[in-house]
Design an enzyme around this catalytic site. Structure first.
Site, PDB file in Angstrom:
ATOM      1  N   TRP A 512       0.814  -1.220   0.000  1.00  0.00           N
ATOM      2  CA  TRP A 512       0.000   0.000   0.000  1.00  0.00           C
ATOM      3  C   TRP A 512       0.844   1.265   0.000  1.00  0.00           C
ATOM      4  O   TRP A 512       0.452   2.296   0.531  1.00  0.00           O
ATOM      5  CB  TRP A 512      -0.980  -0.002   1.178  1.00  0.00           C
ATOM      6  N   HIS A 513       2.014   1.186  -0.620  1.00  0.00           N
ATOM      7  CA  HIS A 513       2.911   2.336  -0.682  1.00  0.00           C
ATOM      8  C   HIS A 513       2.930   2.951  -2.080  1.00  0.00           C
ATOM      9  O   HIS A 513       3.929   3.539  -2.491  1.00  0.00           O
ATOM     10  CB  HIS A 513       4.335   1.929  -0.272  1.00  0.00           C
ATOM     11  N   TYR A 514       1.834   2.821  -2.803  1.00  0.00           N
ATOM     12  CA  TYR A 514       1.789   3.359  -4.163  1.00  0.00           C
ATOM     13  C   TYR A 514       1.795   4.886  -4.131  1.00  0.00           C
ATOM     14  O   TYR A 514       1.358   5.517  -3.166  1.00  0.00           O
ATOM     15  CB  TYR A 514       0.577   2.819  -4.924  1.00  0.00           C
TER      16      TYR A 514
END
Length: 574
Positions: A512-514
């Site tokens: 979830w580090h986009y």
């Protein structure tokens, strides 16, 4: 004799100090009954000096800071409060939040065109309310490359840390992983620190000693309640942009949003040269809303029937997500419930992290089945063919037991080098845009993954983890098990049991580090102002080229505070 500009700078600093002192004396504790309201209670028309769109990881810090000046602040958040929701506030509720695919979930599920499950936040506090809670600063090199002031950066980090960050307990599993990393050569050991340092360290956590999650929403305790209004369940449909008189740059002057009943509300900027609309809606929401407002690739906007205000082909470009791969290790001995606490910052461009507890796997199968139905209904081909029946690899039934006591060791690559793009699916901001991240398109990313997984292998085989896995549970066995889990919708290959390259490609997941979509120098300038449009900024992770540090939330919160202070300083100089 002191120059006029230096005198004005001193006056601005003194003024800010007075504002911050007054604000701190009138702060309100969460859940902020005086200034946080449901959007159904909002008037039809409102006027403010700053309108912040998105009460997430950056937006809460930004709005709280701006309220410490003289301006009136409006913060619009499409989700609800994190408080009172045990799946958000309790450490054990982390997987339940991600598993909730209901329309009002704090975690809005989406599937990238690469066939990887993902989520975006829909709650005050943003990603900090639904993630694993790990807190670690960006490196000094990252700060320098961004052109940020190091002193103000450090002060902004500390402002965040004093409110929402804690030192985690180091129990059996996390301690074993720490020692395993050191045995595997990820050294030296730095102990507990927020700093980004090569080697092994223990980072901060957003969970306190009672396992209660703190979020960016808590930063609103810094806000002056007389200067800020926050509306929840407020979905912004469009930023209003004036295009006349001819020959002048377009200028943002308001927004229109709808409450949960679908009632339309208008919010306008007060007259004034420093007043602005600031997008802080995240790496999906910010480029999506720019496009919905007429700023983006002209052909794409016309295809959706959107009037083109500014043909800006870079909006939605540069979308990256740091690939994550992992091994799941069923344990014969008890392990604590823990999310990310220890990290190994390697020399090969990858980060090694771990979690542990009782893992429920049944919900993942249900998610995969629901996504298969979606794939059959869409007209847009995915970048890889779906594994629709999830039966490509033989192996043990991972759903035989509802709960499995286990640890997880994961590898996430830095950067990454690979990038993709975002496209609108409709004119409805509630619909997810189509996103392609192009995992491992750049071979350097795949090389980093392989090297990182080699380190994971050494950690798993270390003496410190020997009692945490069953006899004969080799790395190859653990890799084979991963291929039986419905962790994504990508096809699985037999060669992935012994080829780390194929394993990386087949089992890639998200952490979830986009980021990307509104990058500095392409969509916004160094002051995060939208290039070609007045009175409009973007301040969030969509402006990044690379994910900062091991986990970005510390830097995203810092950026909200940092830019809030800079905006106030500029305002006081005019």
């Amino acid at each position: 004799m002191i120059s006029r500009m230096w005198f004005l700078h001193i006056v601005a600093v003194i003024s800010l100090g007075i504002f911050f002192f007054v604000a701190s004396s009138s702060a309100e504790q969460a859940p902020y009954s005086s200034f946080v309201k449901d959007a159904k209670l909002a008037p039809p028309v409102m006027y403010f000096d700053y309108i912040v769109i998105g009460g997430g990881t950056s937006g809460c810090a930004l709005a709280a800071t701006l309220s410490q000046g003289e301006a009136k602040i409006l913060l619009l958040e499409r989700g609800g409060l994190p408080y009172g929701n045990p799946n958000i506030t309790n450490i054990g509720g982390f997987p339940e939040t991600l598993a909730d695919t209901s329309p009002t979930s704090a975690s809005q599920f989406f599937l990238s065109m690469d066939g990887v499950f993902n989520h975006r936040a829909r709650v005050l506090g943003g990603g900090s309310a639904i993630n694993a809670g790990f807190y670690s600063r960006a490196s000094s090199d990252y700060v320098a490359s961004a052109g940020w002031n190091p002193r103000l950066v450090n002060e902004s980090y500390e402002w965040v840390e004093n409110k929402v960050v804690f030192q985690p307990p180091m129990l059996t599993w996390q301690s074993a992983v720490r020692d395993g990393l050191l045995e595997a050569g990820v050294s030296p050991h730095h102990g507990f620190t927020y700093e980004h340092l090569s080697g092994t360290k223990v980072g901060g956590t957003m969970f306190d000693q009672n396992g209660y999650r703190h979020t960016a929403a808590d930063l609103l305790e810094y806000a002056d309640p007389t200067k800020i209004s926050v509306y929840l369940h407020a979905t912004v449909y469009q930023i209003l942009i004036r295009t006349i008189p001819a020959g002048q740059k377009p200028k943002a002057y308001g927004v229109y949003f709808r409450d949960s009943n679908g009632i339309r509300h208008m919010a306008y900027l007060n007259n004034g040269p420093m007043n602005e609309i600031i997008l802080s809606s995240g790496a999906l929401g910010s480029p999506q809303l720019l496009m919905l407002s007429g700023i983006g690739p002209a052909n794409q906007l016309r295809d959706q029937g959107i009037k083109v205000i500014l043909d800006q082909p870079n909006v939605g470009q540069g979308m990256s997500d740091n690939p994550m791969n992992a091994v799941f290790i069923p344990s014969p001995r008890p392990v604590e419930l823990s999310l990310i606490q220890v990290v190994g910052i390697t020399q090969v461009g990858s980060f090694i992290e771990a979690a542990s507890g009782f893992f429920e796997l049944v919900w993942a199968r249900g998610m995969a089945q629901e996504v298969s139905k979606f794939e059959n209904q869409t007209d847009h081909p995915f970048t890889i063919p779906f594994n629709e029946n999830m039966q490509a690899m033989p192996g043990p039934d991972p759903y035989r037991y509802a709960n499995i006591q286990a640890g997880v060791i994961l590898e996430k690559i830095a950067g990454p080098f690979s990038a993709g793009y975002l496209e609108l699916q409709s004119r409805d901001p509630n619909d997810n845009p189509r996103v392609t991240f192009n995992y491992f398109k750049d071979p350097r990313d795949l090389q980093r993954c392989v090297q990182g997984m080699e380190i994971v292998r050494r950690v798993v085989e270390s003496s410190h983890l020997s009692t945490f896995h069953y006899p004969f549970a080799t790395m190859q066995t653990l890799m084979s098990m991963m291929l039986t889990y419905p962790i994504n919708m990508r096809p699985k290959h037999v060669t992935a049991t012994y080829s780390l390259e194929q394993f990386c490609v087949d089992t890639v997941m998200t952490l979830w580090h986009y980021h990307g979509g509104c990058q500095v120098g392409r969509v916004v300038d160094q002051n995060y102002k939208v290039i070609g449009v007045d009175s409009l900024r973007v301040i969030d992770g969509s402006t990044f080229y690379n994910s900062p540090g091991t986990n970005p939330q510390a830097t995203v919160m810092m950026l909200g505070r940092y830019m809030g202070q800079r905006i106030l300083q500029d305002r006081n100089l005019h």
